[in-house]
Write an enzyme that holds these catalytic residues in place. Structure first.
Site, PDB file in Angstrom:
ATOM      1  N   THR A  49       0.862  -1.182   0.000  1.00 16.80           N
ATOM      2  CA  THR A  49       0.000   0.000   0.000  1.00 16.80           C
ATOM      3  C   THR A  49       0.902   1.236   0.000  1.00 16.80           C
ATOM      4  OG1 THR A  49      -0.127   0.397   2.388  1.00 16.80           O
ATOM      5  CG2 THR A  49      -1.552  -1.325   1.493  1.00 16.80           C
ATOM      6  N   CYS A  50       0.282   2.407   0.023  1.00 11.93           N
ATOM      7  CA  CYS A  50       1.087   3.632   0.059  1.00 11.93           C
ATOM      8  C   CYS A  50       1.836   3.783   1.372  1.00 11.93           C
ATOM      9  CB  CYS A  50       0.207   4.857  -0.198  1.00 11.93           C
ATOM     10  SG  CYS A  50      -1.130   5.062   1.006  1.00 11.93           S
ATOM     11  N   ASN A  51       1.338   3.119   2.421  1.00 13.96           N
ATOM     12  CA  ASN A  51       1.950   3.269   3.738  1.00 13.96           C
ATOM     13  C   ASN A  51       2.803   2.084   4.171  1.00 13.96           C
ATOM     14  OD1 ASN A  51       1.100   5.844   4.457  1.00 13.96           O
ATOM     15  ND2 ASN A  51      -0.905   5.109   5.098  1.00 13.96           N
ATOM     16  N   ARG A  52       2.758   0.966   3.440  1.00 12.15           N
ATOM     17  CA  ARG A  52       3.544  -0.195   3.847  1.00 12.15           C
ATOM     18  C   ARG A  52       3.738  -1.164   2.685  1.00 12.15           C
ATOM     19  NH1 ARG A  52       2.164  -2.318   8.495  1.00 12.15           N
ATOM     20  NH2 ARG A  52       0.736  -0.628   9.045  1.00 12.15           N
ATOM     21  N   SER A 107      -1.821   1.113  11.824  1.00 19.08           N
ATOM     22  CA  SER A 107      -2.046   2.075  10.753  1.00 19.08           C
ATOM     23  C   SER A 107      -1.728   3.500  11.181  1.00 19.08           C
ATOM     24  CB  SER A 107      -3.505   2.019  10.278  1.00 19.08           C
ATOM     25  OG  SER A 107      -3.796   0.767   9.697  1.00 19.08           O
ATOM     26  N   PRO A 113     -10.318   1.280   8.513  1.00 21.90           N
ATOM     27  CA  PRO A 113     -10.825   0.016   7.979  1.00 21.90           C
ATOM     28  C   PRO A 113     -10.269  -0.386   6.622  1.00 21.90           C
ATOM     29  CG  PRO A 113     -12.439   1.755   7.612  1.00 21.90           C
ATOM     30  CD  PRO A 113     -11.293   2.381   8.365  1.00 21.90           C
ATOM     31  N   GLY A 187     -10.862  21.616  -4.333  1.00 22.77           N
ATOM     32  CA  GLY A 187      -9.493  21.192  -4.093  1.00 22.77           C
ATOM     33  C   GLY A 187      -9.294  19.810  -4.694  1.00 22.77           C
ATOM     34  N   GLY A 189      -6.431  17.729  -3.282  1.00 18.00           N
ATOM     35  CA  GLY A 189      -5.367  17.132  -2.488  1.00 18.00           C
ATOM     36  C   GLY A 189      -5.836  15.890  -1.753  1.00 18.00           C
ATOM     37  N   THR A 191      -6.771  15.373   1.392  1.00 17.29           N
ATOM     38  CA  THR A 191      -7.963  15.491   2.233  1.00 17.29           C
ATOM     39  C   THR A 191      -9.238  15.418   1.408  1.00 17.29           C
ATOM     40  OG1 THR A 191      -6.779  16.811   3.867  1.00 17.29           O
ATOM     41  CG2 THR A 191      -9.173  16.977   3.879  1.00 17.29           C
TER      42      THR A 191
END
Length: 422
Positions: A49-52, A107, A113, A187, A189, A191
């Site tokens: 994933t983008c985080n791991r 996370s 989730p 926007g 971005g 968020t």
């Protein structure tokens, strides 16, 4: 076989490193097949994933070096650029790590989730690549079961802990059915993307993305079946909005009191729910003075988020207890697998004795003996054959003074002491 987990995440590595280790969906299958070409590796799955990015393996291995070598070569990295950011787990720690990841306890946003769905995608990729075996396949299934139990038995996912999620949760309280509402998101971005994802997941009727750069707005809107407009088109569409969420880097307000007041008149005073997540603000504070406008800023949501985060942290303690129990359950399953071949051999041995005794009993019937005699013969033959070898081994244990084997036999066969009075 050892269960291994090797990887990095948002805590151990900066995004500049994480992005170099990402496996796209198109590459995962080939990567998995290459991974199990390592002689020591028999089962494998990849979560990316983008985080791991994490590798899960079943392997006969005493060092992580072959996995690190493979990962560095596969992603065209030098090991010196990779090793400082990696963490590794084995067996119990690997099992516990997978459970915690699936439950969102590891996370960036506690209890989020989405990671469970990403774990299921990793399982699907490994299944399609044919790289899951009995142990890793069972571990994934148990992981999903543990995550479901945590979600059901704790409040880990019941409270909003991101401004985007909090905004959508608030919108759901105001509007009975989001499927009948139109949202304008200003926007493009992270968020706003997260807000769009939450709205889409909750069945929003229509999404319009407005951005200074039309191409970015179009790319984002296309992901969620919406359409894009540029910022200068915003006044023409403002009256369509039941929900407006804005988060830009603009130094000046994008929406003023006059434009919102005009939209309210066109809507015949049908209410608008507005959330300004930007700092500096995108919406003039005076807009809050208008009737039929519900305007919230990021500060309005922050207190709720902090309170909810404390609630999740309490739920996380309960989740850790559930995970500890589930880890023990899975380890018990693994231990049971170690005797599977012995149980199979025992059943096969007993089956052969049964067939031999039955064949002999049927012969007595064919020779004209009464059925009662045949049954007596069968019972006697089965008893003798099934107890013959155990009796020999127990006698020898007595000769050799192997008292632990004699005690094990009494426990195994649940024998009562014949010398005790009844």
């Amino acid at each position: 076989m050892t269960i291994l987990a090797l990887g990095l995440n948002h805590n151990s590595a900066p995004v500049s490193v994480r992005e170099r280790l990402v496996f796209s969906g198109e590459r995962v299958g080939d990567a998995l097949r290459a991974l199990i070409e390592i002689p020591e590796v028999s089962e494998a799955a990849i979560l990316s994933t983008c985080n791991r990015t994490e590798i899960y393996c079943g392997a006969e291995i005493s060092s992580y070096d072959p996995l690190i070598d493979w990962l560095a070569e596969e992603q065209h990295l030098r090991q010196t650029d990779l090793r400082p950011y990696l963490y590794a787990h084995s067996d119990r720690a690997s099992i516990r790590h997978m459970f915690r990841v699936a439950c969102g306890l590891d996370s960036m946003i506690l209890g989020e989730p989405q990671i469970l769905g990403q774990m299921k995608t990793a399982y699907q990729h490994a299944t399609e690549a044919g790289t899951l075996g009995t142990v890793l396949g069972k571990l994934f299934q148990h992981t999903f079961s543990a995550a479901k139990k945590v979600r059901t038995d704790t409040a880990i996912g019941s409270s909003a802990v991101s401004v985007a999620f909090a905004a959508v949760r608030l919108a759901r309280r105001i509007f009975e059915n989001l499927g009948e509402q139109t949202a304008i998101l200003i926007g493009a971005g992270e968020t706003i993307e997260l807000t769009a994802r939450h709205l889409h997941e909750h069945g929003i009727g229509e999404i319009i993305v407005a951005n200074r750069t039309y191409e970015r707005a179009h790319t984002l809107a296309a992901q969620f079946e919406g359409f894009a407009i540029s910022l200068h088109e915003l006044p023409e569409h403002l009256a369509k909005a039941d929900i407006i969420v804005t988060s830009t880097a603009s130094q000046l307000p994008i929406l003023g009191k006059g434009s919102v007041e005009s939209a309210i008149k066109i809507r015949k005073h049908k209410p608008i729910f507005m959330v300004d997540l930007a700092v500096p603000r995108d919406i003039e504070p005076e807009v809050a003075q208008l009737q039929d406008v519900y305007l919230y800023t990021v500060d309005d949501l922050r207190e709720t988020i902090e309170e909810n985060l404390r609630s999740r942290q309490e739920a996380a303690k309960q989740a850790e207890e559930i995970i500890d129990t589930e880890v023990e359950h899975f380890l018990a399953w693994i231990r049971a697998q170690s005797v599977t071949s012995t149980l199979k051999d025992l059943r096969n041995h007993a089956g052969q004795i049964r067939e031999q005794a039955l064949e002999a009993a049927l012969r007595t019937l064919k020779n004209g003996r009464p059925p009662e005699d045949a049954l007596q013969f069968l019972a006697h033959a089965l008893t003798n054959k099934l107890t013959h070898l155990p009796c020999i081994q127990i006698k020898q244990a007595g000769v050799d003074e192997r008292h632990e084997l004699i005690s094990a036999a009494r426990e195994l066969f649940q024998l009562k002491d014949s010398t005790e009075e009844t």
